[in-house]
Design an enzyme around this catalytic site. Sequence first.
Site, mmCIF file in Angstrom:
data_model
loop_
_atom_site.group_PDB
_atom_site.id
_atom_site.type_symbol
_atom_site.label_atom_id
_atom_site.label_comp_id
_atom_site.label_asym_id
_atom_site.label_seq_id
_atom_site.Cartn_x
_atom_site.Cartn_y
_atom_site.Cartn_z
ATOM 1 N N ARG A 59 -68.113 5.003 -0.194
ATOM 2 C CA ARG A 59 -68.165 6.477 0.032
ATOM 3 C C ARG A 59 -67.829 7.175 -1.521
ATOM 4 O O ARG A 59 -66.604 6.604 -1.970
ATOM 5 C CB ARG A 59 -67.275 7.048 0.846
ATOM 6 C CG ARG A 59 -67.988 7.278 2.060
ATOM 7 C CD ARG A 59 -66.896 7.328 3.405
ATOM 8 N NE ARG A 59 -66.146 6.433 3.683
ATOM 9 C CZ ARG A 59 -65.119 6.434 4.581
ATOM 10 N NH1 ARG A 59 -65.195 7.544 5.377
ATOM 11 N NH2 ARG A 59 -64.392 5.452 5.099
ATOM 12 N N LEU A 61 -52.353 5.452 3.706
ATOM 13 C CA LEU A 61 -52.853 4.113 3.635
ATOM 14 C C LEU A 61 -53.907 4.000 2.436
ATOM 15 O O LEU A 61 -55.010 4.742 2.635
ATOM 16 C CB LEU A 61 -53.474 3.593 4.919
ATOM 17 C CG LEU A 61 -52.798 3.801 6.189
ATOM 18 C CD1 LEU A 61 -53.353 3.544 7.429
ATOM 19 C CD2 LEU A 61 -51.282 3.289 6.251
ATOM 20 N N VAL A 80 -58.298 4.265 10.125
ATOM 21 C CA VAL A 80 -56.829 4.765 10.045
ATOM 22 C C VAL A 80 -56.428 4.454 11.513
ATOM 23 O O VAL A 80 -55.462 3.968 11.696
ATOM 24 C CB VAL A 80 -56.502 6.322 9.889
ATOM 25 C CG1 VAL A 80 -55.398 6.794 10.303
ATOM 26 C CG2 VAL A 80 -56.928 6.455 8.343
ATOM 27 N N GLY A 107 -62.952 7.958 -6.347
ATOM 28 C CA GLY A 107 -64.175 7.775 -5.497
ATOM 29 C C GLY A 107 -63.380 7.437 -4.067
ATOM 30 O O GLY A 107 -62.058 7.702 -3.864
ATOM 31 N N CYS A 109 -61.048 9.425 0.726
ATOM 32 C CA CYS A 109 -60.013 10.401 0.781
ATOM 33 C C CYS A 109 -59.900 11.534 -0.524
ATOM 34 O O CYS A 109 -59.870 12.515 -0.162
ATOM 35 C CB CYS A 109 -58.459 9.915 0.775
ATOM 36 S SG CYS A 109 -58.329 9.075 2.323
ATOM 37 N N THR A 115 -62.518 13.628 9.681
ATOM 38 C CA THR A 115 -62.543 14.990 9.189
ATOM 39 C C THR A 115 -63.479 14.996 8.098
ATOM 40 O O THR A 115 -62.935 15.468 6.998
ATOM 41 C CB THR A 115 -61.146 15.675 8.966
ATOM 42 O OG1 THR A 115 -60.510 14.854 7.985
ATOM 43 C CG2 THR A 115 -60.379 15.756 10.264
ATOM 44 N N LYS A 146 -49.772 16.041 3.101
ATOM 45 C CA LYS A 146 -50.809 15.067 2.648
ATOM 46 C C LYS A 146 -51.890 15.554 1.612
ATOM 47 O O LYS A 146 -52.171 14.808 0.518
ATOM 48 C CB LYS A 146 -51.673 14.744 4.008
ATOM 49 C CG LYS A 146 -52.948 14.208 4.017
ATOM 50 C CD LYS A 146 -52.777 12.594 3.746
ATOM 51 C CE LYS A 146 -54.131 12.239 3.322
ATOM 52 N NZ LYS A 146 -54.251 10.907 3.793
#
Length: 436
Positions: A333, A153, A11, A260, A263, A86, A207
């Site tokens: 991920r 994004l 990001v 997946g 996010c 995070t 978000k």
Amino acid sequence: MKIAMVGSGYVGLVSGACFADFGHDVVCIDKDQSKIDRLHAGIMPIYEPGLDALVESNVRAGRLSFTIDLGEGISGADAIFIAVGTPSRRGDGHADLTFVYEVAREVGEKLSGDAVVVTKSTVPVGTGDEVERIIKETGTPHKVAVVSNPEFLREGAAIGDFKRPDRIVIGAEDDFGREVMRQVYRPLFLNESPILFTSRRTSELIKYAANAFLATKITFINEMADLCEKVGANVQDVSRGIGMDKRIGSKFLHAGPGYGGSCFPKDTLALLKTAEDYDSPTRIVEAVVKVNDTRKRAMGRKVVDALGGTEAARGKRAALLGLTFKPNTDDMRDSPAIAVAQTLMDAGVAVTAYDPEGMEAAAPLLPDVTMCDSPYAAIDGADVVVIVTEWDAFRALDLKRVKQLLTQPVMVDLRNIYKPDDMRAAGFDYVSVGRA
Ligand code: UDX
């Protein structure tokens, strides 16, 4: 404007390069010396189409630079973005805010003038309040406004998403914060990208609500796909049929092996945790998380079924095409491919695989999978070919060759990139998702 971007991951780097491209003076900061060294050498830490060229041209124009020194990087900055990770906290699924708070403290200690501190990292409601408290606690004499500005994004399309966003969300509590952010996004404002100003807590929740809603849409259509298979309907037509209703919208209605990525899985979990903490359960999102988790292994069992069931499958081999959680990224991920491969190996099925960008990241996660250097090498001698990720390179496979290389012409297409009629005409035993 002078902008500092703390965190040069996905990001931070994309946002920093795009801000520089708008003409701002941007410094990207990261504590990982080797990452900064590689960026100085023009080597990108991630695969994102167009990013290397964007970084190179803005470095050359003198608008984009990199450093590990936070004090130097934020010196004189009008806006300091926090774009550090995070991740899900081990054990409980809460967003781990260690890095965000560490940066907040260091920013407070090293501020050289008035500035707006912007959280771009995805953070639970109330994080901005805590960031503000930490900065105040450092005793900085400078005026600071803490603002929330979530990113939306998509990996693989991040530059386009940044430059032509559906909306920009800014959660600010005072005029100083709002005014600086207006200047930061002025080039996009001129492009007529809508800017939504809200309170900081509202922005933080937007978000999570956006990602949870998108995850819900995907999971909804995935369950419809299962029902389609049972009742003899076609999920692609169901998607079209409902998506043409403007109230529903056609996007994010592609049935597949489950979502997946970096996010959706993490953010849906974190939202559940916030909801629990505030004693306001979000049962729909709870169901989405459960359904998506079980779906990934179910897709592995679908392949076992295509091999003739548990008994017949043992000792056979499956060729997986695509390993990343979606195309145009090297990100593994929470990729469904991991669960699909694992389920197959648990059933005694050997696995070969090919992915255009993801094999390096996939190898340590799937040590027992044999990585091959082309789709055809993976298929050679296999008993079934499985499309797991819809890379363009798999959309026009040489089907004659595929058939020759397989021991039997069986394809499981978890992304519905081929047409059942065409595949049957080509002599394949073809299984897809939600299509009879
Ligand atoms: C997502 C959000 O789109 C972005 O706004 C946010 O900031 C970060 O998370 P990303 O994870 O890069 O972006 O990928 P996205 O394109 O949204 O896809 C997420 C997952 O959903 C992928 O696994 C994809 O294969 C799956 N998906 C998406 C479907 O299965 N069906 C769809 O119709 C759309």
